[in-house]
Design an enzyme around this catalytic site. Structure first.
Site, short mmCIF file in Angstrom:
data_model
loop_
_atom_site.label_atom_id
_atom_site.label_comp_id
_atom_site.label_asym_id
_atom_site.label_seq_id
_atom_site.Cartn_x
_atom_site.Cartn_y
_atom_site.Cartn_z
N LYS A 56 -0.17 2.22 -16.65
CA LYS A 56 -1.32 2.32 -15.27
C LYS A 56 -2.74 2.27 -16.10
O LYS A 56 -3.19 2.07 -16.11
CB LYS A 56 -1.33 3.64 -15.44
CG LYS A 56 -0.01 4.37 -14.26
CD LYS A 56 0.55 5.36 -14.06
CE LYS A 56 1.63 5.82 -13.14
NZ LYS A 56 2.12 6.75 -13.54
N GLN A 100 1.55 12.89 -15.30
CA GLN A 100 3.14 11.61 -14.77
C GLN A 100 4.71 13.13 -14.75
O GLN A 100 4.87 13.72 -15.28
CB GLN A 100 3.04 11.23 -16.60
CG GLN A 100 4.49 10.56 -16.78
CD GLN A 100 4.04 8.70 -15.32
OE1 GLN A 100 2.99 8.82 -15.02
NE2 GLN A 100 5.40 8.52 -15.23
N ASP A 123 -3.77 11.09 -8.00
CA ASP A 123 -2.39 11.02 -7.42
C ASP A 123 -1.74 11.21 -5.68
O ASP A 123 -0.75 10.71 -5.51
CB ASP A 123 -0.46 11.91 -8.21
CG ASP A 123 -0.14 10.47 -9.17
OD1 ASP A 123 -0.07 9.36 -7.86
OD2 ASP A 123 0.64 10.99 -10.22
#
Ligand code: NAP
Length: 288
Positions: A56, A100, A123
């Site tokens: 990422k 995460q 997200d």
């Protein structure tokens, strides 16, 4: 059984096109003196999570964003993680960030995710943003479902009037994806399948588009798939240092009309969605 030559829906290719678009928007922001920043918060040293975070951050830098990898020890307390989220909420260099997942077992993810400022929710998993999604309002969409929709658009796989079966009902993938696909404008008829479904194969075989997000490597085979269906394999499980999908690729590719590979399918689209969300948040932050 009809043997098809399934079209490979390469997320790698589709994500490259998407990232180039996002890089163009980063360029426009730079012309206004704003460099969008993304951060990842990784707790512990799970090797798979380390790989995902590295990918990422690397993709973010390659797209022109400033990338910050924040790490906490596996022993970090709930309060310490929530404080780290608070610091990212307050950091003006960071326009979007993610925590995460999965977290170490002693941590409760829900309050941590809800501590994220919805205006920095790369997200798209904050209750405010999931609520906006249900109401059809704009906002950062959940990254993986957003990436899957973009993948289908990229390859011209139409949803309107199609029968979709989504295997898995997680908050991360299956549930939001089913809402997005059945929303006005997308107009699919969606069936959601889970571990208590009486006849999984009946539901999967009736799908024009089958999305599998179970986390059960190799679970879905030819017996679950209609001839000519498009099959989207979200599953990624590390088996002997290899990433394995939920779909038995060779066997299903022989009857499907189109199929995503693992790796190189949904994964790169999820990363591109994160970057697109962050740049969108930077753009809306600028216009506030
Ligand atoms: P999850 O939270 O564990 O959810 C799995 C879902 O699959 C649950 O709804 C579960 O049903 C269902 N399921 C499990 N076994 C089943 C069975 N035998 N029959 C029917 N349904 C079954 O997982 P997730 O977070 O959605 O992730 C799913 C997979 O996608 C994982 O491999 C994950 O690593 C991968 N993933 C990949 C990406 C990417 O970017 N490529 C992103 C996110 C996730 P119940 O609800 O009844 O338990």
């Amino acid at each position: 059984m009809v043997v098809n030559d399934a079209r490979i829906l390469s997320g790698k290719d589709a994500a490259a096109v998407w990232r180039a678009e996002v890089a163009g928007r980063v360029g426009s922001l730079a012309a206004d003196g704003l460099r969008p920043g993304i951060a990842t918060l990784l707790i512990g040293d799970d090797p798979a999570s380390e790989v995902y975070v590295r990918m990422k951050l690397k993709a973010a830098e390659a797209t022109g964003l400033q990338a910050f990898g924040i790490r906490l020890e596996a022993s970090a307390s709930q309060a310490e993680v929530e404080e780290a989220v608070g610091r990212l909420n307050d950091d003006p260099r960071v326009h979007g960030f993610l925590v995460q997942l999965p977290l170490p077992a002693h941590l409760d993810p829900a309050p941590i995710l809800q501590r994220i400022d919805p205006a920095k929710d790369a997200d798209g998993l904050h209750a405010t943003n999931l609520g906006r999604l249900v109401l059809g309002l704009p906002g950062p969409g959940p990254a993986t479902p957003t990436g899957i929709l973009r993948l289908l658009d990229h390859f011209g796989v139409g949803l309107v009037g199609s029968r979709v079966t989504v295997v898995g009902r997680s908050q991360l993938v299956g549930r939001p994806l089913s809402i997005m696909m059945s929303a006005p404008g997308r107009d699919a008829t969606v069936t959601v399948v889970h571990s208590k479904t009486a006849d999984l194969a009946e539901a999967t075989r009736s799908a024009d588009i089958l999305v599998v997000a179970m986390g059960r490597p190799g679970f879905i085979g030819a017996e679950h798939v209609a001839d000519g269906a498009a099959v989207i394999d979200v599953g990624t499980t590390r088996v002997d240092d290899r990433l394995v999908g939920d779909v038995r690729f060779e066997e299903v590719a022989a009857i499907a009309g189109a199929i995503t590979p693992v790796p190189g399918g949904v994964g790169p689209m999820t990363i591109a969605a994160l970057l697109a969300n962050t740049v969108m948040l930077a753009e809306s932050n600028r216009s506030r």
